[in-house]
Design an enzyme around this catalytic site. Structure first.
Site, PDB file in Angstrom:
ATOM      1  N   HIS A 149       0.809  -1.236   0.000  1.00 21.71           N
ATOM      2  CA  HIS A 149       0.000   0.000   0.000  1.00 21.71           C
ATOM      3  C   HIS A 149       0.834   1.275   0.000  1.00 21.71           C
ATOM      4  O   HIS A 149       0.302   2.355  -0.269  1.00 21.71           O
ATOM      5  CB  HIS A 149      -0.931   0.060   1.219  1.00 21.71           C
ATOM      6  CG  HIS A 149      -1.923  -1.047   1.298  1.00 21.71           C
ATOM      7  ND1 HIS A 149      -2.783  -1.343   0.265  1.00 21.71           N
ATOM      8  CD2 HIS A 149      -2.213  -1.938   2.292  1.00 21.71           C
ATOM      9  CE1 HIS A 149      -3.554  -2.375   0.625  1.00 21.71           C
ATOM     10  NE2 HIS A 149      -3.216  -2.761   1.844  1.00 21.71           N
TER      11      HIS A 149
HETATM   12  O1  VJV Z   1      -9.757   0.443   7.211  1.00 22.43           O
HETATM   13  C1  VJV Z   1      -8.780   1.136   7.439  1.00 22.43           C
HETATM   14  C2  VJV Z   1      -8.881   2.636   7.722  1.00 22.43           C
HETATM   15  C3  VJV Z   1      -9.617   3.071   8.857  1.00 22.43           C
HETATM   16  C4  VJV Z   1      -9.065   4.142   9.745  1.00 22.43           C
HETATM   17  C5  VJV Z   1      -8.243   3.535  10.905  1.00 22.43           C
HETATM   18  N1  VJV Z   1      -9.067   2.595  11.692  1.00 22.43           N
HETATM   19  C6  VJV Z   1      -8.302   2.001  12.799  1.00 22.43           C
HETATM   20  C7  VJV Z   1      -9.586   1.518  10.837  1.00 22.43           C
HETATM   21  C8  VJV Z   1     -10.432   2.104   9.699  1.00 22.43           C
HETATM   22  C9  VJV Z   1     -10.096   3.392   7.538  1.00 22.43           C
HETATM   23  N2  VJV Z   1      -7.541   0.609   7.471  1.00 22.43           N
HETATM   24  C10 VJV Z   1      -7.293  -0.792   7.290  1.00 22.43           C
HETATM   25  C11 VJV Z   1      -5.875  -0.998   6.791  1.00 22.43           C
HETATM   26  C12 VJV Z   1      -5.593  -2.406   6.392  1.00 22.43           C
HETATM   27  C13 VJV Z   1      -4.162  -2.564   5.943  1.00 22.43           C
HETATM   28  C14 VJV Z   1      -3.859  -3.936   5.376  1.00 22.43           C
HETATM   29  C15 VJV Z   1      -2.401  -4.083   5.014  1.00 22.43           C
HETATM   30  C16 VJV Z   1      -2.074  -5.255   4.106  1.00 22.43           C
HETATM   31  O2  VJV Z   1      -2.454  -6.480   4.690  1.00 22.43           O
HETATM   32  O3  VJV Z   1      -2.772  -5.199   2.880  1.00 22.43           O
HETATM   33  C17 VJV Z   1      -0.585  -5.298   3.739  1.00 22.43           C
HETATM   34  C18 VJV Z   1       0.357  -5.416   4.871  1.00 22.43           C
HETATM   35  C19 VJV Z   1      -7.520  -1.478   8.582  1.00 22.43           C
HETATM   36  N3  VJV Z   1      -8.211  -2.626   8.710  1.00 22.43           N
HETATM   37  C20 VJV Z   1      -8.168  -2.944  10.034  1.00 22.43           C
HETATM   38  C21 VJV Z   1      -7.451  -1.956  10.678  1.00 22.43           C
HETATM   39  N4  VJV Z   1      -7.060  -1.070   9.739  1.00 22.43           N
HETATM   40  C22 VJV Z   1      -7.137  -1.888  12.096  1.00 22.43           C
HETATM   41  C23 VJV Z   1      -6.138  -1.037  12.507  1.00 22.43           C
HETATM   42  C24 VJV Z   1      -5.826  -0.931  13.875  1.00 22.43           C
HETATM   43  C25 VJV Z   1      -6.517  -1.713  14.811  1.00 22.43           C
HETATM   44  C26 VJV Z   1      -7.529  -2.569  14.360  1.00 22.43           C
HETATM   45  C27 VJV Z   1      -7.833  -2.655  13.001  1.00 22.43           C
HETATM   46  C28 VJV Z   1      -4.818  -0.077  14.326  1.00 22.43           C
HETATM   47  C29 VJV Z   1      -4.527  -0.028  15.678  1.00 22.43           C
HETATM   48  C30 VJV Z   1      -5.242  -0.827  16.561  1.00 22.43           C
HETATM   49  N5  VJV Z   1      -6.211  -1.648  16.120  1.00 22.43           N
HETATM   50  C31 VJV Z   1      -4.923  -0.785  18.009  1.00 22.43           C
HETATM   51 ZN    ZN Z   2      -3.773  -7.309   3.470  1.00 15.60          ZN
END
Ligand code: VJV
Ligand code: ZN
Ligand code: CA
Length: 396
Positions: A149
């Site tokens: 990403h």
């Molecule tokens: O969905 C999103 C973005 C948000 C804003 C931030 N919040 C926490 C979640 C919604 C819109 N981000 C995704 C990013 C996924 C990245 C995947 C990477 C790869 O596998 O493709 C390659 C290495 C997302 N999904 C879940 C989370 N973020 C998430 C983030 C956290 C969390 C729980 C879930 C960050 C910190 C903590 N918990 C404590």
């Molecule tokens: Zn992924």
């Protein structure tokens, strides 16, 4: 000791494994889904099976500033190198995100040693790419890479430096065309964007697509590169949007069908395969029904194409499942998959972390009840049809 005298390493076929144990020392935060420790668990299982005796093992070095700026903007890399780590946030919301480079929010926190972590991931993938370029490896593995990403001047979705783009840029020095394949459950948007305007890289991503509810929201079937006919990158992005619950049978047949057609028309000189393990059943973020067998069948298929192959990690948020898949895929690379015992070796460090003592658990062992499959055969047939039509514009 037969092993130490290289008796197990077949002459004439070389697999290299690029890893640095320093990577695991970095922490995104206590409850952040990205756990660099899964790399240690993977390495420990690979070693417990003795696979290291059948590969060339390299301790990856850190990528240099010059190497990182081969793709990334220098003001972004400067900032990554100098920004102060922020205190670990207590909850999901962060009050002071550095909006300029999308740094410091909950997805891409500014943790201690961030620049070192990024350079090590980039260094492993660059080393792997160079082994392929020099014809010293047939398959080069960098499980610490695959951070698809990251943008030229922006962090995104747990990714800061796009090691895949850096590696593909190396491959393009010796290969006219490189095929990028991405089986992470998320869309490989950063890699797609980097090579949007060239016909020398074709990107193919398989992912869950639900623009309003699933990150990053891009990667629709109809997004195939620049719409302008004068742009060489037109038709060179392939997207395979999927729904929750896809099974091994559906995924494998879709993958083989599409990649066969892509190879025929695009005729790449090398393949870069991102093996994000969040597409496995039981992942903390992903909701597919794939077993290690289905996931790894993609690696097996790519190996059989007999082209220089670089393999990256990527996502994967249930460490025990990640380690199983990446270990089995390492076995495929060295051709050991049919000879290794499926029972996890007794002497494996952290063996109890695996809970189930087999490398190849069933869907019942992982989930109890499989997730409802929301992929109809009709939709999958439509996807193959659309891809076939796109490929009519590709190649001589
Ligand atoms: O969905 C999103 C973005 C948000 C804003 C931030 N919040 C926490 C979640 C919604 C819109 N981000 C995704 C990013 C996924 C990245 C995947 C990477 C790869 O596998 O493709 C390659 C290495 C997302 N999904 C879940 C989370 N973020 C998430 C983030 C956290 C969390 C729980 C879930 C960050 C910190 C903590 N918990 C404590
Ligand atoms: Zn992924
Ligand atoms: Ca993907």
């Amino acid at each position: 000791f037969a092993h130490e005298h290289g008796i197990n390493k077949p002459k004439g076929y070389n697999v290299s494994f690029h890893y640095n144990p320093e990577m695991e020392k970095h922490h995104f935060g206590m409850t952040h889904p990205m756990k660099p420790w899964r790399l240690t668990l993977t390495k420990s299982l690979v070693s417990a099976y003795g696979m290291n005796f059948a590969m060339d093992n390299y301790t990856a070095r850190a990528a240099t500033y010059e190497e990182l700026t081969a793709y990334h903007a220098s003001d972004y890399v400067d900032h990554l190198a100098t920004v102060a780590p922020q205190p670990q946030p207590l909850d999901m919301e962060n009050l002071n995100p550095d909006l300029k480079f999308n740094l410091g929010g909950s997805d891409c926190p500014l943790f201690e040693g961030l620049y070192n972590y990024c350079s090590l991931s980039g260094g492993a993938s660059l080393d792997a790419a160079r082994k392929l370029c020099a014809n010293q490896s047939d398959i080069a593995i960098a499980w610490g890479g695959g951070l698809h990403h990251a943008k030229k001047a922006e962090a995104s979705g747990f990714c800061y430096i796009n090691d895949i783009v850096l590696a593909i840029l190396q491959l393009l020095r010796v290969h006219a065309r490189v095929l990028y394949i991405d089986i992470d459950v998320h869309h490989g948007d950063g890699v797609e964007e980097a090579f949007f305007s060239t016909d020398r890289v074709m990107t193919v991503s398989f992912h869950k697509y639900d623009p309003l509810n699933f990150f990053p929201g891009t990667g629709a079937l109809e997004d195939n590169g620049p719409k302008s006919e004068h742009n060489p990158g037109a038709h060179h992005a392939i997207n395979v949007p999927l729904n929750d619950g896809i099974t091994d049978e559906q995924y494998t047949s879709l993958f083989e069908n599409i990649i066969t057609k892509v190879i025929e028309k695009f005729r790449p000189g090398a393949i870069a395969l991102q093996c994000g393990a969040d597409s496995l059943a039981g992942d903390r973020l992903g909701k597919f029904n794939l077993l290690v067998q289905g996931h790894s069948s993609c690696v097996e298929f790519c190996k059989k194409l007999n082209l220089p192959l670089i393999i990256f990690g990527g996502g994967g948020y249930t460490p025990k499942n990640v380690a199983r898949a990446w270990t089995y895929e390492t076995a495929i690379a060295i051709g050991h998959q049919h000879h290794i015992p499926t029972q996890i070796p007794i002497h494996t460090p952290w063996r109890d972390r695996f809970k189930i003592d087999t490398l190849l658990p069933t869907i019942q062992q992982i989930l109890g009840e499989p997730r409802q499959n929301r992929n109809t055969q009709k939709k999958l047939t439509e996807i193959v049809q659309h891809v076939t039509e796109q490929l009519r514009f590709v190649g001589a």
